[in-house]
Structure formats: structure tokens, C-alpha cells
Design a protein around this motif. Structure first.
Motif, PDB file in Angstrom:
ATOM      1  N   TRP A 168      -9.476  -7.264  -3.756  1.00  0.00           N
ATOM      2  CA  TRP A 168     -10.304  -7.325  -4.964  1.00  0.00           C
ATOM      3  C   TRP A 168     -11.779  -7.430  -4.643  1.00  0.00           C
ATOM      4  O   TRP A 168     -12.597  -7.477  -5.541  1.00  0.00           O
ATOM      5  N   MET A 169     -12.105  -7.542  -3.332  1.00  0.00           N
ATOM      6  CA  MET A 169     -13.511  -7.693  -2.962  1.00  0.00           C
ATOM      7  C   MET A 169     -14.211  -6.367  -2.776  1.00  0.00           C
ATOM      8  O   MET A 169     -15.400  -6.229  -3.067  1.00  0.00           O
ATOM      9  N   LEU A 170     -13.484  -5.369  -2.272  1.00  0.00           N
ATOM     10  CA  LEU A 170     -14.151  -4.131  -1.860  1.00  0.00           C
ATOM     11  C   LEU A 170     -13.533  -2.917  -2.540  1.00  0.00           C
ATOM     12  O   LEU A 170     -12.320  -2.856  -2.713  1.00  0.00           O
ATOM     13  N   PHE A 228     -12.701   3.110   0.342  1.00  0.00           N
ATOM     14  CA  PHE A 228     -13.578   3.986   1.123  1.00  0.00           C
ATOM     15  C   PHE A 228     -13.362   5.428   0.739  1.00  0.00           C
ATOM     16  O   PHE A 228     -12.288   5.806   0.282  1.00  0.00           O
ATOM     17  N   ARG A 229     -14.407   6.210   0.954  1.00  0.00           N
ATOM     18  CA  ARG A 229     -14.239   7.649   0.817  1.00  0.00           C
ATOM     19  C   ARG A 229     -13.587   8.131   2.104  1.00  0.00           C
ATOM     20  O   ARG A 229     -13.692   7.487   3.147  1.00  0.00           O
ATOM     21  N   LEU A 235     -15.835   5.589  10.181  1.00  0.00           N
ATOM     22  CA  LEU A 235     -15.725   4.204  10.643  1.00  0.00           C
ATOM     23  C   LEU A 235     -14.755   4.101  11.816  1.00  0.00           C
ATOM     24  O   LEU A 235     -15.015   3.435  12.816  1.00  0.00           O
ATOM     25  N   TRP A 242      -6.832 -11.092  -0.845  1.00  0.00           N
ATOM     26  CA  TRP A 242      -8.159 -11.341  -1.426  1.00  0.00           C
ATOM     27  C   TRP A 242      -9.084 -10.150  -1.239  1.00  0.00           C
ATOM     28  O   TRP A 242      -9.790  -9.739  -2.142  1.00  0.00           O
ATOM     29  N   ALA A 273      -4.000 -11.921 -10.271  1.00  0.00           N
ATOM     30  CA  ALA A 273      -4.169 -12.327 -11.663  1.00  0.00           C
ATOM     31  C   ALA A 273      -5.287 -13.363 -11.782  1.00  0.00           C
ATOM     32  O   ALA A 273      -6.160 -13.249 -12.638  1.00  0.00           O
ATOM     33  N   TRP A 274      -5.268 -14.333 -10.880  1.00  0.00           N
ATOM     34  CA  TRP A 274      -6.273 -15.399 -10.998  1.00  0.00           C
ATOM     35  C   TRP A 274      -7.672 -14.842 -10.764  1.00  0.00           C
ATOM     36  O   TRP A 274      -8.609 -15.219 -11.460  1.00  0.00           O
ATOM     37  N   ILE A 275      -7.777 -13.918  -9.802  1.00  0.00           N
ATOM     38  CA  ILE A 275      -9.098 -13.342  -9.557  1.00  0.00           C
ATOM     39  C   ILE A 275      -9.574 -12.553 -10.778  1.00  0.00           C
ATOM     40  O   ILE A 275     -10.759 -12.452 -11.041  1.00  0.00           O
ATOM     41  N   GLN A 276      -8.616 -12.040 -11.544  1.00  0.00           N
ATOM     42  CA  GLN A 276      -8.998 -11.245 -12.718  1.00  0.00           C
ATOM     43  C   GLN A 276      -8.907 -12.038 -14.018  1.00  0.00           C
ATOM     44  O   GLN A 276      -8.760 -11.445 -15.098  1.00  0.00           O
TER      45      GLN A 276
END
Lengths: 363, 580, 189
Positions: free
Chosen positions: A325-327, A330-331, A338, A322, A44-47
């Protein structure tokens, strides 16, 4: 209390083990519940939102300042969530394969909890070591148990007898098997260095020679990323990608059975975080402070060690949350690429290099 | 009963009197050349010179009009049908002047004192002449229409929101097609009386009236009751009844249909439902033997009005008020809605249709020949009577129907108040005189010979078969729509459907076979009689049954001589004439 | 071929390590996190306590309005009932001998006027079609009830919620106009 001393060693072991199991289980469950809360709050805080801030039990009115603050933090939200899961109708669609459908949530949650058994989450309290089972093959046990988790997901997808869960479980299986290899190989250099598979020994080695993260940074990176994949967290959440598969392997589940999947996922996160702390961040030890680097000499120090362990674990939990919300996700082909073409060769190379270095310089 | 006619003669319509070959002339409407007869029937059917409006109609061009009505004398006062026209130019030698390409030169009609301006003529009253050109949508014609509409709307209150005519109002329609958005008139509108009580069934709103006098002409020339007129002068012209509130002949509601605007409205339909909600179903009036063609207006299973439907072979465009207002019984709350059967202990209990049909079949199968009697109604459809006839033949039963008579009038109302007396006769359920067998049936019941009585749509207690006789019966199978003394005594009660709830055919007093369509659903368990009769006939005779009303009618046509050769699809909306 | 193949720009080794993407993500999320936690820049509205300011022209629940004299404006013309796409409106007509209208020369008003708020899609067709300015989409957006029946608003409720709207007052003007023509010959008889 004196009565304990009159028991024979076996009975003492059983008693203390039962006690430790009870406490650890309780702590892990609470941690899972609050990990969900932290996840919701941090997300929530990140958004730019506020997150859960409403649940307030009746007694909150009697706590003048602190009460409303706790409510605002959502401290009571996990209790409400848990209650909701318990009280919801346990619904089983009539087209599912009932046995597997019922079995899957249990198979998912049990391995996640079993992993915790070999983690030394503190030095000792009195004469009792703070690990439920101080196995000599602790790490092998862990990987053995973790690999069982995939069966729960396979069965959930198969048992649901429905498209989305099936696709989700296929993806999940492939992903977990792929990354387990990289994960397992990434830790081999550690055993080459410590010459032990016992997790307590690894911690002792780190207390003496410095944290493993400094000696094996590559192993740490591979292990960290693989554990994201193992726990189905973003950016590797293909098995449950909401935008593609509705909910993945647990689409058809509701109520307590869904809660078990949920619980399993967070318990896995906790187990992974505990493993990383143990293997790379020196477990309950703290460098440069001798009192914290050696096994506890007093009850108080014992608790401090446990606190240190939990603090390190909390750090990894925050990282898990964290990164979500950073990345972006992946496909599927990128994910496989990977895993197989980057991490496995890198881990292999790491093993060889470490082995060579040890062989050349230790003698 | 009249002798059955040869099948071949029933198909052909009544031979029309030999028509002399029609003399035609050529006119050009909107550039399209058409041949039109020199004379056409006027409102009374007498030949009269063809008018521009009729010629345009033949050419497929509708000229807007208010006061003109093809069944009323021409008044020519609304001016809405003004059109620009031209006639072939004549030279001094009385020869047509030709253009260079050899076509006759047309001189457009212009104002004599203002040759640059077109002069229109009212299309409804101007006879055509050979070679005439009618410009029904020229610019000048459009301008004339615009101006006429503007004038008609000078004093109009424009209260469509509270006007029952809204939706079927010619003033609205023409305003949309030919009107202007704004009026040039700045003067205050003349306010006239509103909601004037013209008669027991008619309300007049003088402000909305455009003084077309259709209502005056109808009541004077068609209904023969010279009750309406125009009073006052100029802008204050109003329609008025000779005796206020006494415009009460039996045809007053036709003026509501005739009124092109919302001036005359029906009290019965007033503020009841907006016309655009009404589902229109082609049906027949059942109030008398004339069988006026009607349109049933219903919404969501509720009938709101009957309107006459034009059929020159029966009722023209008119119908009587008593028939028009006779629809409320269809939706009455006390309609029979349950299938009831008298159990062994004497109580009546609801049963399913299947059980009812089974027990009816059992009663009729076990009844010895001659112990059954049928009393059917001349309100039943031909198809139902045909199925009943099969049952009666199978059981060797005595059959009869009940006559209903009343005062006829000179226009539409017939002496015979049953809609299908001729159907009963043609199918053979009764003699020409109804009631001949009723006394025999009563006697039979009294003597105990007749133990089973089947009654459809009649109250036999009124025609000599009283409750004491009904009590002697073993079984009394009754089908009806509304409760009465007979339905109260029935041992097996089968709720039927009103004419608006089913399909079927009637034969009117003049031998016109006409069909009607279903407008609303029957209430509760009630079903169209032909449906359960078909099942009953099937149980009794083993005949394969007729699944649709079309199939049933076509089957009937092969078995009843009077209908021989007919098919359902062939009986159009206005019916066919059969030999009676 | 309408498909245009766009060349992917080749990534540098640094970019292929995912590090710039990870750092970028970290930067953005950290900024938002700090904004929310330390500056209190939250977009959340604490709904029941905090209310949204309904803008002008908002299409909320349709209600009936009264005129300046407190008279029902609706004349039961049923155009809204006809135009309503989800058939949420149901009018019971007064009939010839039904109730008398509030405004004498308007002649009629609905006996009952029901809007099923569960069916209503707030499209505003009723307001647009109304020739009497009698129904307006107002600002209510949160309509709740304990059962389906309570979500069918009747005339009384709709008029109460709708309030007053004077508008063009055509019936009043008409009445005054008619009253001014006192020497009307028909009345003089």
C-alpha cells in the motif's frame, strides 16, 4: 516412546523426517491461510476499513466475550475461504490446452513448498535438529528450486490460451529471471564471509559474529527488493496487475486450481521471509542473550527458538503486506532497468569489495 | 364467368369522363403564388367555388379546423380556421390600384368600425377571389387561433388522462401548436353529463364536446338517420340523441372517427388501449364484398380496432359498424393452431409441417385424375386461389366455392358477404354462380368417384356434403382458421392464417384489386396458406416456387388474364380496377 | 501540434534512491492504520444492521400511491408504460366494462399494473410523466426476490408499498364543482 531408541538410525531418520515434514507442511499451510487473513486485515486498516469480521462458526455462541472478539478479528475467515475453494465448481474452459492448464498450478505450488525443506526454523528439540534437510548446499538447492517456480507461470499463461494470461506470464517470466540473477549474486558475499553453503552454518556464524544485515546491508537491500519481484508482490506485481491484465496468468483459473496459485504466491512469500531471516537476521538466534544464541539445551528453549524464528518471519510478512500500500506499481521498463542496470552491477561490486576485504584483512 | 378481357385494357383504369378544362385563378398564400381551380368538388362531389382552406391546401399550407370535413356539408361554426386575408384594392374607376412598383395594392380585411384591427374570415366557407392574399400564419391569424382555442377550452374538462382520444385529438394537437398555457377565464367550468349512453356502440362525454356538429351532419346527411342534435342554450349546449340510447344505425362509429375531440368514443375501444401503442397496418375489411379499406390497430400481436382508411374509389372515409367490430375472431382462443394428421389407427396426431406437406403431396400425386375435388373459399386471397388452381389443374379436379349473401344497404354494405368472390371467378375456381359444382361433388363422393376432397376455409357440411359423405372419402385435406364440422372430420388439417396475419390481394364486387398487409403473427403453428400451398405446388409440379408474395403475385399476373400486366408494387394502397 | 511536451523536473540523487517516496508512503499508510486501529475511524458500514440514511429526492423503487381517501390514483393512462425506457411497466387496461374506478369521476383505473423490478433502471421517467401524481420513486433501494416472478410487483403490492400521497386532488375538486351546479338544465329535465 522408548521404542524409538530400538530403531536403527535410518528408520529413525525416516520417522523424524516424516514427522517434521508433516508438521512443517501443516504449519506452512496454516501460515499461508492466516497470511491471507493478515493481508486482508492490514490492507483494510490501512484503507480505513474493517476487513473480514463476519465468519462465525456455530460454537461461537458458547464463548461469551472472546468469541465475538475472534469473529471480529476474522479468525475463522481462512476456514471459510478454504471451504469455499474446495466446494466451488472446478471449471475448465474448453479452449485451453488441458494438460498444461492442469499442470501449471501444481508446478507453481510445489517449488514454493520444497524451499522450506532446508530452512533451519529452530535449533533443536532434544537431539533432533529443527531442519528437514540439513544440506551442505542448502542455498544452492533453494535457488535451484525457486527457479522452477517460473515454469508454472509460463505454463499457466501458455495453457490458458488467452491473451491476458499470456501477457501476464511473459512479463512474469522476464521479471523472475531478471531478479533471480540479482538475488543470487547478492548472497554470494555471505558465503565468502561464512565459508559455507549450509544454512545452519550461516546461522551459527551470525550467532558468533553478529547478524549479516549489519555486515552486508547492501546485499540485504538487494535481496529484499528482489524477493518482492520474485513473489510478484507490489510494487512488482506486473504479471497479475489487475488494472491492466484482469488477473494475469491465472485469469482463466477458478476454484481449487486458482487456490493453488494463490497458495503458491503466499508460500513463496513465506519462503522468502524465512530465507531473509536465515541469511540476514540470524535465523532463530537472538543476540545479547546467550541462552538464545546457542543451540537449545532444553525442550523449552527449543520451542523458544522456533518462536523467535517465526516472530522474525512474521515481521517480514508484515513488511510484504505493508509495502503493497506504500508504493505504486513500476512501469515495465523501470522494472527491467532497476533489475539489470542497478542491482546486478551493485551486487557484483558488493562481491568484489567483500572478496577484497576478506582477502586483505582476514589473512 | 365473364370473358377474359384483353390484357392491354386491364392495365388502364376505368376511363374517366372527359373533364372540361378547369378555369383557374391566382391567389397568394403566405406570399406564395398558386394557381387554383375556380371550382372544386364539394362533399357530394358537385362543383362549388373553391374556398380559402382548399386553396391553402393546394399551396401546401394546412389551416387548422374542427368542423370542416371535406366529405361533410360545411357548417362553419368552430371558427378555428379563421385567417387574415387581403384583396386587391379597387379604385373608383373599377381598376386595380397599383403600388409604385406596379404590383396591385392589397387591402387587408379590417373591422369596419375599428380599422386598426384585422378582420378574419373562416377559411372553410369563404370563396377565393382573384388576386386574394391569405395570411395563414400572420400574427393576427395566430392571435385569432389562440383566442378561438381559449374559448373552446372554457368548459373543457382537460381530462386527457382518462380520454380515449388522447394521442389523436385535434384539440390536443392545436393546443400544442397554437394554444396558450393559461386561460384568462376564472369562472367555474360548466359541468355537463359525462359517459352518456348515446347508443349501443357510442358513449358521449358532453364536457369534452366542442359542438362542431360533425356527428350531426354525418348521421343526417351521409347515414340518412337524423338521430342527433344540439339541445339547450349557450354554455349548456349539448349533443343529444333524438331517442336517448337509440343512436344505433350501422354507421354510428364513423362519428367517433369524425369527432375531433374525445366527446364521442367507441364502447368497444373504450379504455382498451392508448392509441400511441397501436401499430397501424393498411388492411382490408373482409366482412363483405365492398372491401372497405381499413387501418388495423394492433399491439404485441393483439388487434384492438379497425378504422376506415380513406379510399374514394371504394368506401370514402367511412365504414360500417358491423365490419368494424368484426375483428375479435382473429384472436379467438379456439383458433386452429396445430397441424394434425389421421394416423393408420384412426387417431389424429400432431405432425410437422414438412410431414404434412409430404403426405398431402403423396395423396394428390397418387390420386387418379378426376378423383379429387376442391372446395375453396371466396375468403382466400387471389394468390392462394391461384396456387389452389394449379393443384386443381394438376389433379384434374372439380372445383367450386361457397356463396354467402346478406341484406345490402344503400351506403357500403354489399349483398355479397365474401371479400373475394370476383377473385374466385377471375382465377377460375368457380362459375359466376357459386355452388354449381357442389352438387356434382356431393354426387361424386356418394358414388365413390371422388375419393379425395380438398377444402379451404369453408365448412362443406353446411352446403350438402355432410359428415356421412365425408366419411366415405379416402382423404380430406382441410385448411381453415377456426374449428368446424369439416375440420373435425379432416384427415389432414392445415391451420391457416387470418387476413390480418398475412399479405395478399382481394378483388371486390366492383372489380377493385386491393392488397392488404400483415399486422400480427399467426398463432401456434398456423401459417399463411400461400406459404404452404407454394411448397405443396412445388412438391407436386416441380415448379421452382415463389418465395415472396410479390413474386407470387407477379407470377399470377402473367398467368391470369384479368390481372395481366399488373405488378405487386403497382397495386398501391388504394388498389387498381380490373376487368370483371 | 496540440501535444504539449512537459519537461520532467530532474530528480536529485536522494529522490532517485526511492527513499523519499518509500518514507512518504510509510507515513501515509501508518497514519491511516493508526487511525483505524486505535481511533476506530472506519468508513465501513455494517450493512444489514446499520442502514444508510436515504436522502430526500433519492430515486429508489417506483411504487403506486393512493390518495387521501385510500383510492387508487392511477387512471391507467399508460404514459409511464410508454415512456419507460427499459419497458419495465406493464398495464392491463380496464376496458369499457372492466372494473369501476375507486373515484367515480376518474372513470377508470388499471386492472393490473406491473413493474418488473429487474428491468427497472430507476430513472424516474414514470414519475416525471405521470399526470396524476400516482407513481413515485420512493426510498427502497434493496429489492430482492427468490425468482424472477417475485420481482414483478403487481398493483396490489405496489399500492401497499407506496403509501398515501394527497397531491392536488383535482378529481375531488371537479366532483365538488359539478355537485355544486345542481340546477344544471339537462339534469332538470
Amino acid at each position: 516412546m522408548e521404542a524409538i531408541n530400538y530403531l536403527n538410525p535410518t528408520a529413525q531418520m525416516i520417522l523424524f523426517s516424516a514427522l517434521k515434514i508433516g508438521v512443517v507442511f501443516g504449519v506452512v499451510m496454516t501460515a499461508v491461510a492466516y497470511a491471507v487473513l493478515v493481508e486482508r486485515k492490514v490492507s483494510a486498516w490501512i484503507q480505513n476499513r474493517v476487513g473480514p469480521n463476519r465468519t462465525s462458526p456455530f460454537f461461537i455462541d458458547y464463548l461469551p466475550v472472546i468469541g465475538p472478539f475472534l469473529v471480529k478479528l476474522g479468525i475463522f475467515q481462512p476456514a471459510a475461504d478454504g471451504l469455499k475453494f474446495l466446494l466451488k465448481e472446478d471449471f475448465t474452459p474448453n479452449y485451453v490446452r488441458k494438460v498444461y492448464f492442469w499442470l501449471a498450478p501444481a508446478i507453481t505450488v510445489i517449488p514454493a513448498l520444497l524451499t522450506v525443506a532446508v530452512i533451519p526454523f529452530g535449533s533443536n528439540l532434544g537431539s533432533e535438529k529443527m531442519v528437514i534437510a540439513d544440506l551442505n548446499v542448502g542455498i544452492l538447492y533453494t535457488f535451484g528450486i525457486v527457479s522452477l517456480g517460473v515454469y508454472g507461470i509460463v505454463l499457466a499463461g501458455y495453457g490458458s490460451n488467452s491473451k491476458y494470461p499470456f501477457l501476464g506470464s511473459i512479463r512474469s517470466t522476464a521479471q523472475m529471471i531478471s531478479y533471480e540473477i540479482a538475488m543470487g549474486m547478492s548472497v554470494i558475499p555471505i558465503f565468502i564471509l561464512t565459508e559455507s553453503l549450509n544454512l545452519s552454518d550461516i546461522i551459527r556464524y551470525q550467532a558468533e559474529h553478529g547478524w549479516m544485515i549489519l555486515k552486508q546491508p547492501l546485499a540485504f537491500v538487494i535481496f529484499l527488493i528482489a524477493s518482492f519481484a520474485e513473489t510478484n508482490r507490489l510494487p512488482f506485481d506486473l504479471p497479475e496487475s489487475e488494472s491492466e491484465l484482469v488477473g494475469g496468468y491465472h485469469t482463466e483459473y477458478s476454484s481449487m486450481k486458482f487456490a493453488l496459485f494463490f497458495l503458491g504466491e503466499y508460500a513463496n512469500m513465506i519462503a522468502s521471509a524465512a530465507m531473509m531471516v536465515t541469511l540476514f537476521l540470524g535465523g532463530w538466534t537472538m543476540p545479547f542473550i546467550d541462552a538464545l544464541n546457542l543451540p537449545a539445551s532444553s525442550l523449552l528453549l527449543g520451542f523458544v527458538h522456533i518462536g523467535v524464528f517465526f516472530a522474525k518471519m512474521a515481521f517480514f510478512m508484515i513488511v510484504f503486506i505493508w509495502v503493497r500500500w506504500m508504493l505504486p506499481r513500476f512501469r515495465y521498463d523501470q522494472l527491467m532497468d532497476l533489475g539489470w542496470r542497478r542491482f546486478i552491477p551493485l551486487a557484483l561490486a558488493n562481491i568484489v569489495v567483500t572478496a577484497l576485504v576478506v582477502a586483505l584483512f582476514n589473512n | 364467368m365473364s370473358a377474359p378481357a384483353a390484357p392491354s385494357s386491364t392495365l388502364a383504369p376505368v376511363p374517366a369522363p372527359a373533364v372540361p378544362p378547369v378555369e383557374t385563378m391566382t391567389v397568394i398564400v403566405n406570399g406564395k403564388t398558386v394557381q387554383v381551380p375556380k371550382t372544386m368538388p364539394d362533399w357530394q362531389g358537385k362543383p362549388a367555388p373553391t374556398t380559402m382552406l382548399q386553396a391553402a391546401k393546394i399551396a401546401g399550407v394546412d389551416i387548422p379546423h374542427y368542423c370542416y370535413h371535406d366529405k361533410l356539408p360545411i357548417a362553419g361554426n368552430c371558427r378555428m380556421c379563421l385567417v387574415e386575408f387581403g384583396t386587391p384594392m379597387m379604385g373608383p374607376d373599377r381598376k386595380p390600384v397599383l403600388n409604385e412598383d406596379g404590383t396591385p395594392k392589397i387591402s387587408r380585411s379590417v373591422l369596419p368600425y375599428e380599422p386598426g384591427t384585422s378582420r378574419g374570415a373562416i377559411a372553410c366557407a369563404t370563396p377565393i377571389s382573384p388576386g386574394m392574399e391569405i395570411y395563414a400564419n400572420s400574427k393576427a391569424t395566430e392571435q385569432m387561433r389562440e383566442s378561438v382555442l381559449e374559448s373552446l377550452l372554457i368548459n373543457h374538462p382537460l381530462d386527457c388522462t382518462i380520454c380515449d382520444q388522447a394521442g389523436e385529438c385535434k384539440l390536443q394537437e392545436y393546443s400544442v401548436q397554437h394554444g396558450k398555457a393559461d386561460s384568462q377565464f376564472v369562472e367555474t367550468k360548466v359541468h355537463k353529463p359525462k359517459a352518456v349512453d348515446l347508443g349501443p356502440r357510442i358513449v358521449l362525454d358532453d364536457e369534452r364536446c366542442i359542438l362542431c356538429t360533425r356527428c350531426i351532419r354525418f348521421t343526417r346527411d351521409i347515414a340518412g338517420d337524423d338521430a342527433l342534435g344540439i339541445v339547450n342554450r349557450g354554455s349548456y349546449n349539448t349533443i343529444s340523441a333524438f331517442e336517448p340510447g337509440k343512436f344505433d344505425n350501422n354507421y354510428t362509429l364513423n362519428t367517433v372517427d369524425l369527432c375531433p375531440v374525445g366527446a364521442l368514443t367507441s364502447k368497444d375501444f373504450r379504455f382498451k388501449m392508448r392509441v400511441w401503442f397501436l401499430k397501424e397496418t393498411k388492411s382490408l375489411c373482409t366482412s363483405c364484398g365492398t372491401g372497405c379499406n381499413i387501418t388495423t390497430g394492433s399491439r404485441e400481436g393483439v388487434i384492438h380496432r379497425y378504422e376506415p382508411r380513406e379510399n374514394d374509389a371504394v368506401n370514402g372515409p367511412w365504414m360500417c359498424d358491423s365490419g368494424r367490430l368484426n375483428y375479435r375472431w382473429v384472436g379467438r382462443a379456439d383458433r386452429l393452431k396445430q397441424v394434425l394428421r389421421t394416423a393408420a389407427d384412426g387417431t389424429r396426431q400432431p405432425v410437422s409441417w414438412n410431414a404434412a406437406i409430404e403426405s398431402a403431396a403423396l395423396i394428390l400425386t397418387q390420386a387418379p385424375q378426376g378423383s379429387v375435388a376442391f372446395v375453396v373459399s371466396a375468403r382466400q386471397t387471389n394468390e392462394e386461389l391461384f396456387l389452389l388452381k394449379k393443384l386443381a389443374t394438376h389433379t384434374g379436379a372439380l372445383t367450386d366455392s361457397v356463396a354467402r349473401e346478406g341484406e345490402p344497404d344503400r351506403l357500403l354494405v354489399s349483398e355479397d358477404r365474401n371479400p373475394n368472390s370476383n377473385g374466385v371467378r377471375l382465377i377460375g375456381m368457380a362459375f359466376t354462380e357459386f355452388g354449381f359444382n357442389l352438387t356434382k361433388i356431393a354426387e361424386g363422393i356418394a358414388q365413390g368417384r371422388i375419393k379425395t376432397l380438398v377444402v379451404f376455409g369453408e365448412d362443406v357440411t353446411r352446403v350438402g356434403i355432410g359428415p356421412e359423405l365425408l366419411a366415405k372419402l379416402d382423404a380430406l385435406i382441410v385448411s381453415d382458421i377456426l374449428p368446424n364440422a369439416t375440420t373435425a372430420a379432416a384427415t389432414l388439417l392445415l391451420p391457416g392464417a387470418a387476413h390480418a396475419e398475412k399479405r395478399g390481394t382481394f378483388v371486390n364486387v366492383k372489380g377493385r384489386l386491393q392488397k392488404f398487409q400483415k399486422a400480427v403473427e399467426a398463432p401456434g403453428e398456423a401459417r399463411p396458406e400461400w406459404e404452404f400451398l407454394r411448397e405443396l405446388v412445388h412438391s407436386l409440379t416441380g415448379h421452382n416456387g415463389y418465395r415472396t408474395i410479390e413474386g407470387l403475385f407477379n407470377q399470377m399476373a402473367t398467368e391470369v388474364p384479368a390481372f395481366a400486366g399488373l405488378e405487386w408494387a403497382q397495386v398501391g394502397d388504394t388498389g387498381v380496377t380490373v376487368q370483371i | 501540434m496540440s501535444t504539449k511536451v512537459v519537461d520532467r523536473p530532474p530528480l536529485t540523487f536522494y529522490e532517485r534512491t526511492y527513499l523519499p517516496a518509500i518514507l512518504g508512503g510509510l507515513k501515509v499508510t501508518a497514519k491511516h492504520f493508526a487511525d483505524t486501529v486505535f481511533k476506530g475511524n472506519s468508513v465501513t458500514m455494517q450493512y444489514p444492521e446499520e442502514r444508510w440514511v436515504v436522502p430526500e429526492g433519492y430515486r429508489g423503487a417506483p411504487y403506486l400511491v393512493k390518495d387521501q381517501d385510500g383510492a387508487t390514483k392511477c387512471v391507467s393512462c399508460q404514459l409511464c408504460e410508454f415512456v419507460c425506457p427499459p419497458k419495465a411497466i406493464r398495464i392491463t387496461t380496464p376496458g369499457a366494462d372492466g372494473l369501476t374506478a375507486d373515484r367515480k369521476n376518474a372513470e377508470k383505473m388499471p386492472k393490473e399494473f406491473e413493474i418488473n423490478m429487474l428491468r427497472c433502471i430507476f430513472c424516474g421517467m414514470c414519475q416525471e410523466v405521470c399526470p396524476e401524481e400516482a407513481i413515485f420513486l420512493q426510498k427502497d433501494y434493496s429489492i430482492t426476490g427468490e425468482n424472477r416472478e417475485s420481482m414483478i410487483f403487481n398493483k396490489e403490492k405496489l399500492l401497499k408499498l407506496g403509501g398515501t400521497h394527497a397531491g392536488v386532488q383535482k378529481w375531488k375538486n371537479k366532483l365538488e364543482e359539478a355537485q355544486a351546479q345542481e340546477t344544471f338544465p339537462v339534469d332538470a329535465q
